[in-house]
Design an enzyme around this catalytic site. Structure first.
Site, short mmCIF file in Angstrom:
data_model
loop_
_atom_site.label_atom_id
_atom_site.label_comp_id
_atom_site.label_asym_id
_atom_site.label_seq_id
_atom_site.Cartn_x
_atom_site.Cartn_y
_atom_site.Cartn_z
N TYR A 129 23.65 14.16 -10.44
CA TYR A 129 23.49 12.99 -9.56
C TYR A 129 24.33 11.83 -10.10
CZ TYR A 129 21.20 8.76 -7.70
OH TYR A 129 20.95 7.54 -7.14
N1 LIG Z 1 15.49 4.14 -3.61
C1 LIG Z 1 15.92 3.55 -4.73
O1 LIG Z 1 15.14 2.95 -5.48
C2 LIG Z 1 17.38 3.64 -5.08
C3 LIG Z 1 17.80 3.30 -6.38
C4 LIG Z 1 19.13 3.46 -6.71
C5 LIG Z 1 20.06 3.86 -5.75
N2 LIG Z 1 19.62 4.13 -4.49
C6 LIG Z 1 20.61 4.57 -3.50
O2 LIG Z 1 20.41 3.86 -2.29
C7 LIG Z 1 20.59 4.75 -1.17
C8 LIG Z 1 19.31 4.79 -0.32
O3 LIG Z 1 18.21 5.21 -1.12
P1 LIG Z 1 16.92 5.86 -0.44
O4 LIG Z 1 15.94 6.09 -1.51
O5 LIG Z 1 16.56 5.09 0.77
O6 LIG Z 1 17.56 7.26 0.01
P2 LIG Z 1 16.80 8.63 0.45
O7 LIG Z 1 15.64 8.28 1.28
O8 LIG Z 1 16.56 9.48 -0.75
O9 LIG Z 1 17.95 9.36 1.31
C9 LIG Z 1 18.50 8.78 2.48
C10 LIG Z 1 18.78 9.83 3.50
O10 LIG Z 1 19.86 10.66 3.08
C11 LIG Z 1 19.76 11.83 3.87
N3 LIG Z 1 20.50 12.98 3.34
C12 LIG Z 1 20.35 13.58 2.14
N4 LIG Z 1 21.15 14.66 2.05
C13 LIG Z 1 21.81 14.74 3.24
C14 LIG Z 1 22.76 15.65 3.76
N5 LIG Z 1 23.20 16.71 3.06
N6 LIG Z 1 23.24 15.44 5.01
C15 LIG Z 1 22.79 14.39 5.73
N7 LIG Z 1 21.89 13.49 5.30
C16 LIG Z 1 21.40 13.67 4.05
C17 LIG Z 1 18.27 12.14 3.86
O11 LIG Z 1 17.93 12.86 5.04
P3 LIG Z 1 16.50 13.58 5.21
O12 LIG Z 1 15.61 12.52 5.78
O13 LIG Z 1 16.75 14.72 6.10
O14 LIG Z 1 16.06 14.01 3.83
C18 LIG Z 1 17.62 10.78 3.77
O15 LIG Z 1 16.94 10.38 4.93
C19 LIG Z 1 20.95 6.10 -1.76
O16 LIG Z 1 22.34 6.25 -1.76
C20 LIG Z 1 20.39 6.02 -3.16
O17 LIG Z 1 21.00 6.90 -4.07
C21 LIG Z 1 18.31 4.05 -4.14
N1 LIG Z 2 18.76 9.15 -2.81
C1 LIG Z 2 17.95 8.57 -3.68
N2 LIG Z 2 18.45 8.04 -4.78
C2 LIG Z 2 17.63 7.45 -5.65
C3 LIG Z 2 16.26 7.39 -5.40
C4 LIG Z 2 15.76 7.99 -4.23
O1 LIG Z 2 14.55 7.99 -3.94
N3 LIG Z 2 16.64 8.57 -3.39
N4 LIG Z 2 15.41 6.77 -6.26
C5 LIG Z 2 15.98 5.92 -7.25
C6 LIG Z 2 14.89 5.62 -8.24
N5 LIG Z 2 15.30 4.76 -9.26
C7 LIG Z 2 14.78 4.81 -10.50
C8 LIG Z 2 15.36 4.03 -11.47
C9 LIG Z 2 14.89 4.08 -12.78
C10 LIG Z 2 13.86 4.92 -13.11
C11 LIG Z 2 13.42 5.01 -14.53
O2 LIG Z 2 13.96 4.35 -15.39
N6 LIG Z 2 12.46 5.82 -14.88
C12 LIG Z 2 12.08 5.97 -16.28
C13 LIG Z 2 10.78 6.69 -16.45
C14 LIG Z 2 10.79 8.04 -15.85
C15 LIG Z 2 9.99 9.04 -16.63
O3 LIG Z 2 9.83 8.90 -17.81
O4 LIG Z 2 9.62 10.04 -16.00
C16 LIG Z 2 13.16 6.69 -17.04
O5 LIG Z 2 13.18 6.60 -18.26
O6 LIG Z 2 14.00 7.35 -16.42
C17 LIG Z 2 13.28 5.70 -12.16
C18 LIG Z 2 13.74 5.63 -10.85
C19 LIG Z 2 17.27 6.47 -7.82
N7 LIG Z 2 18.12 6.93 -6.78
#
Ligand SMILES: NC(=O)c1ccc[n+]([C@@H]2O[C@H](COP(=O)([O-])OP(=O)(O)OC[C@H]3O[C@@H](n4cnc5c(N)ncnc54)[C@H](OP(=O)(O)O)[C@@H]3O)[C@@H](O)[C@H]2O)c1
Ligand SMILES: Nc1nc2c(c(=O)[nH]1)N[C@@H](CNc1ccc(C(=O)N[C@@H](CCC(=O)O)C(=O)O)cc1)CN2
Length: 239
Positions: free
Chosen positions: A151
């Protein structure tokens, strides 16, 4: 129709919040979804163009691009949000995991950006203001992540695409990334995990989707920020 913003993977969570935000501003949107969550019906009722897209194959990406081009001749912006937070512990087939991560986080944005640059250029030519590409990356592009190795590598590839595409498309299209740390937990995260994770940042909160909305609005409003990563990480690098 005014030029829409394309958001990938907007059927839930951050992408959905962005979609609702743009609609509330009167900004047209096109979203992709893989699973047809109930929220997709709501977005459609509010005027969003919702396209089913599964980016897990080249054919899926190509067919999405073809459908998109039938829907619009210009795009205000693309937000690459679709993502899968898979880890090595639950995916023992490392070869598939690595390919899948690279595909959703690097190859999909790479192919869409190349194929859709002309749509963004059409907006820029008409509006006389730059169009935007925004990549949702992750704090871990700076640090790596022992529990999410593939990832993190694939998000680092996406971070690098920000630099190449910003140089290629300047000054017509700005290309930036937003690099979040924790924004929203997943439903299944237990209290112990939440507490441990919250302690990782200086700010110590789960900020919610509004923080990403604000960051993206800032980038869309700018005429000068390009080729950069905007960290949205609560000062995690200092803890
Ligand atoms: N959430 C956080 O705290 C966090 C932290 C750091 C970075 N981010 C980044 O911010 C963005 C949004 O995060 P999020 O947690 O809202 O994302 P998420 O819910 O995990 O994913 C967003 C969507 O991506 C779709 N997806 C995954 N694989 C796919 C594929 N092969 N083809 C088409 N669609 C696909 C999923 O569809 P399905 O509904 O079908 O599964 C899902 O609805 C992501 O890029 C994530 O990495 C998020
Ligand atoms: N697409 C997609 N991408 C994602 C998320 C998602 O939903 N969907 N979720 C995000 C969640 N982000 C965090 C950021 C930091 C930590 C973290 O720092 N956790 C501690 C503790 C975890 C543990 O010990 O188990 C660690 O040390 O890693 C966890 C989630 C990351 N990217």
């Amino acid at each position: 129709m005014t030029s829409p913003i394309l958001i990938t993977g907007a059927g839930q969570r951050i992408g959905l919040a962005l979609a609702k935000h743009f609609l509330s501003q009167g900004q047209a949107i096109i979203i992709t979804y893989r699973t047809r969550h109930d929220a997709v019906d709501d977005l459609e009722q509010q005027g969003a163009v919702c396209i089913h897209a599964d980016f897990s194959s080249d054919a899926g990406i190509a067919s999405f691009i073809e459908t998109l081009k039938q829907q619009t001749h210009s795009l205000r912006a693309i937000v690459h949000n679709a993502s899968s937070w898979d880890c090595e512990a639950s995916n023992p087939d490392f070869s598939s995991l690595f390919d899948n991560m690279m595909r959703i986080h690097a190859k999909t944005p790479y192919l869409i950006n190349n194929a859709c640059a002309q749509l963004l250029m059409a907006y820029q030519a008409d509006a006389c203001t730059p169009a935007d590409i925004i990549h949702l990356t992750d704090y871990v592009v700076e640090t790596g992540s022992p529990k999410h190795i593939a990832y993190a590598a694939s998000k680092a590839a996406l971070d690098n695409l920000t630099k190449s595409f910003s140089a290629k498309y300047a000054p017509n299209i700005k290309v930036n990334s937003v690099a979040p740390s924790l924004i929203i937990f997943n439903q299944h995260d237990d209290e112990a995990y939440r507490a441990k994770t919250l302690k990782k940042s200086l700010m110590g909160i789960e900020p919610g989707c509004q923080e990403i909305i604000n960051s993206i609005d800032l980038l869309l409003r700018s005429h000068y920020i390009t080729g950069r990563a905007l960290p949205v990480d609560g000062g995690r690098h200092l803890k």
